[in-house]
Scaffold this motif. Structure first.
Motif, mmCIF file in Angstrom:
data_model
loop_
_atom_site.group_PDB
_atom_site.id
_atom_site.type_symbol
_atom_site.label_atom_id
_atom_site.label_comp_id
_atom_site.label_asym_id
_atom_site.label_seq_id
_atom_site.Cartn_x
_atom_site.Cartn_y
_atom_site.Cartn_z
ATOM 1 N N GLY A 194 0.817 -1.211 0.000
ATOM 2 C CA GLY A 194 0.000 0.000 0.000
ATOM 3 C C GLY A 194 0.849 1.258 0.000
ATOM 4 O O GLY A 194 2.053 1.233 0.311
ATOM 5 N N LEU A 195 0.206 2.356 -0.312
ATOM 6 C CA LEU A 195 0.894 3.645 -0.366
ATOM 7 C C LEU A 195 1.508 4.022 0.981
ATOM 8 O O LEU A 195 2.599 4.587 1.039
ATOM 9 C CB LEU A 195 -0.087 4.733 -0.825
ATOM 10 N N CYS A 196 0.819 3.700 2.057
ATOM 11 C CA CYS A 196 1.290 4.102 3.401
ATOM 12 C C CYS A 196 2.019 2.980 4.142
ATOM 13 O O CYS A 196 2.147 3.028 5.361
ATOM 14 C CB CYS A 196 0.099 4.605 4.213
ATOM 15 N N ASP A 197 2.513 1.986 3.415
ATOM 16 C CA ASP A 197 3.250 0.883 4.035
ATOM 17 C C ASP A 197 4.750 1.165 4.056
ATOM 18 O O ASP A 197 5.565 0.255 3.899
ATOM 19 C CB ASP A 197 2.976 -0.432 3.285
ATOM 20 N N CYS A 198 5.107 2.408 4.270
ATOM 21 C CA CYS A 198 6.515 2.818 4.197
ATOM 22 C C CYS A 198 7.402 2.062 5.171
ATOM 23 O O CYS A 198 8.564 1.802 4.882
ATOM 24 C CB CYS A 198 6.640 4.315 4.443
ATOM 25 N N PHE A 199 6.860 1.679 6.318
ATOM 26 C CA PHE A 199 7.690 1.013 7.321
ATOM 27 C C PHE A 199 7.887 -0.472 7.025
ATOM 28 O O PHE A 199 8.534 -1.177 7.794
ATOM 29 C CB PHE A 199 7.135 1.243 8.727
ATOM 30 N N ASP A 200 7.356 -0.955 5.887
ATOM 31 C CA ASP A 200 7.691 -2.313 5.448
ATOM 32 C C ASP A 200 9.178 -2.394 5.104
ATOM 33 O O ASP A 200 9.772 -3.462 5.154
ATOM 34 C CB ASP A 200 6.874 -2.706 4.212
ATOM 35 N N ASP A 201 9.752 -1.256 4.732
ATOM 36 C CA ASP A 201 11.185 -1.158 4.446
ATOM 37 C C ASP A 201 11.695 0.089 5.174
ATOM 38 O O ASP A 201 11.805 1.166 4.590
ATOM 39 C CB ASP A 201 11.422 -1.048 2.935
ATOM 40 N N PRO A 202 11.969 -0.044 6.492
ATOM 41 C CA PRO A 202 12.339 1.128 7.294
ATOM 42 C C PRO A 202 13.567 1.879 6.777
ATOM 43 O O PRO A 202 13.618 3.102 6.822
ATOM 44 C CB PRO A 202 12.598 0.575 8.692
ATOM 45 N N ARG A 203 14.560 1.134 6.263
ATOM 46 C CA ARG A 203 15.774 1.783 5.754
ATOM 47 C C ARG A 203 15.432 2.717 4.606
ATOM 48 O O ARG A 203 15.854 3.867 4.574
ATOM 49 C CB ARG A 203 16.791 0.732 5.317
ATOM 50 N N ASN A 204 14.659 2.210 3.638
ATOM 51 C CA ASN A 204 14.279 3.040 2.506
ATOM 52 C C ASN A 204 13.388 4.201 2.942
ATOM 53 O O ASN A 204 13.493 5.297 2.401
ATOM 54 C CB ASN A 204 13.576 2.205 1.427
ATOM 55 N N CYS A 205 12.543 3.972 3.930
ATOM 56 C CA CYS A 205 11.673 5.032 4.440
ATOM 57 C C CYS A 205 12.506 6.190 4.989
ATOM 58 O O CYS A 205 12.241 7.356 4.674
ATOM 59 C CB CYS A 205 10.756 4.469 5.526
ATOM 60 N N ILE A 206 13.522 5.870 5.763
ATOM 61 C CA ILE A 206 14.381 6.914 6.348
ATOM 62 C C ILE A 206 15.161 7.640 5.259
ATOM 63 O O ILE A 206 15.240 8.867 5.250
ATOM 64 C CB ILE A 206 15.328 6.295 7.402
ATOM 65 N N VAL A 207 15.737 6.878 4.321
ATOM 66 C CA VAL A 207 16.485 7.498 3.224
ATOM 67 C C VAL A 207 15.577 8.440 2.435
ATOM 68 O O VAL A 207 15.955 9.567 2.114
ATOM 69 C CB VAL A 207 17.103 6.426 2.297
ATOM 70 N N THR A 208 14.368 7.989 2.124
ATOM 71 C CA THR A 208 13.448 8.794 1.328
ATOM 72 C C THR A 208 13.003 10.037 2.082
ATOM 73 O O THR A 208 12.874 11.112 1.479
ATOM 74 C CB THR A 208 12.223 7.960 0.896
ATOM 75 N N CYS A 209 12.770 9.919 3.373
ATOM 76 C CA CYS A 209 12.372 11.092 4.162
ATOM 77 C C CYS A 209 13.489 12.126 4.217
ATOM 78 O O CYS A 209 13.235 13.323 4.124
ATOM 79 C CB CYS A 209 11.976 10.677 5.579
ATOM 80 N N CYS A 210 14.730 11.660 4.368
ATOM 81 C CA CYS A 210 15.867 12.579 4.490
ATOM 82 C C CYS A 210 16.357 13.105 3.143
ATOM 83 O O CYS A 210 16.764 14.261 3.045
ATOM 84 C CB CYS A 210 17.020 11.883 5.206
ATOM 85 N N CYS A 211 16.336 12.248 2.139
ATOM 86 C CA CYS A 211 16.897 12.626 0.842
ATOM 87 C C CYS A 211 16.159 11.894 -0.287
ATOM 88 O O CYS A 211 16.668 10.903 -0.827
ATOM 89 C CB CYS A 211 18.383 12.312 0.828
ATOM 90 N N PRO A 212 14.964 12.369 -0.636
ATOM 91 C CA PRO A 212 14.165 11.669 -1.650
ATOM 92 C C PRO A 212 14.847 11.576 -3.011
ATOM 93 O O PRO A 212 14.518 10.699 -3.810
ATOM 94 C CB PRO A 212 12.878 12.487 -1.726
#
Length: 155
Positions: free
Chosen positions: A26-44
């Motif tokens: 799903g669109l809001c399942d960002c924490f399925d991949d926490p590493r990518n979630c953090i990278v995307t939040c900090c530096c999309p």
């Protein structure tokens, strides 16, 4: 224009009557991949560059994709560029949606959209973090290590 290229943008449309696949997360399942979630939040720009390289099969490098993202983000229009890659990804994997949805989604939730696209690529057996060349080599190795198929029955 062929029936499988009705959009005129080089992307194949699913055959008439074909049911599109669903997104694997799903669109809001960002924490399925926490590493990518953090990278995307900090530096999309990193996530976008990685996605773009895989979606374009190496024609756009991660560096160039990320750089274009950064430049367009400075004037607030990165979503107009990034949404086109969501459209390409949907075309590659017959995912539901349309170009207007892609644009609106990238305008409102660009971080969630980039994370979902990254996860979708991974769930289709591609790893955006290693780049197109490494993915292509991995696919080629997989193709050469498969046992040969035989016709008929073995005794």
């Amino acid at each position: 224009m062929s029936p499988n290229n009705a959009s005129g943008n080089g992307q194949k449309s699913p055959p008439a009557g074909a049911v599109p696949e669903q997104w694997t997360t799903g669109l809001c399942d960002c924490f399925d991949d926490p590493r990518n979630c953090i990278v995307t939040c900090c530096c999309p720009c990193i996530t976008f560059g990685q996605n773009a390289e895989i979606i374009d099969r190496g024609a756009t490098s991660c560096f160039i994709g990320g750089l274009i993202f950064c430049l367009l983000a400075q004037v607030g229009v990165a979503c107009l560029y990034t949404c086109s890659y969501r459209t390409k990804l949907r075309g590659l994997h017959s995912l539901p949606g349309d170009s207007c949805d892609d644009c609106l989604l990238h305008w409102c939730c660009i971080h969630c959209a980039l994370c979902q696209e990254y996860r979708e690529l991974k769930n289709h057996g591609l790893d955006p973090s290693i780049g197109w060349v490494a993915n292509a080599e991995k696919m080629n190795r997989g193709a050469t290590t498969m046992p040969p198929m035989t016709l008929g029955m073995d005794r």
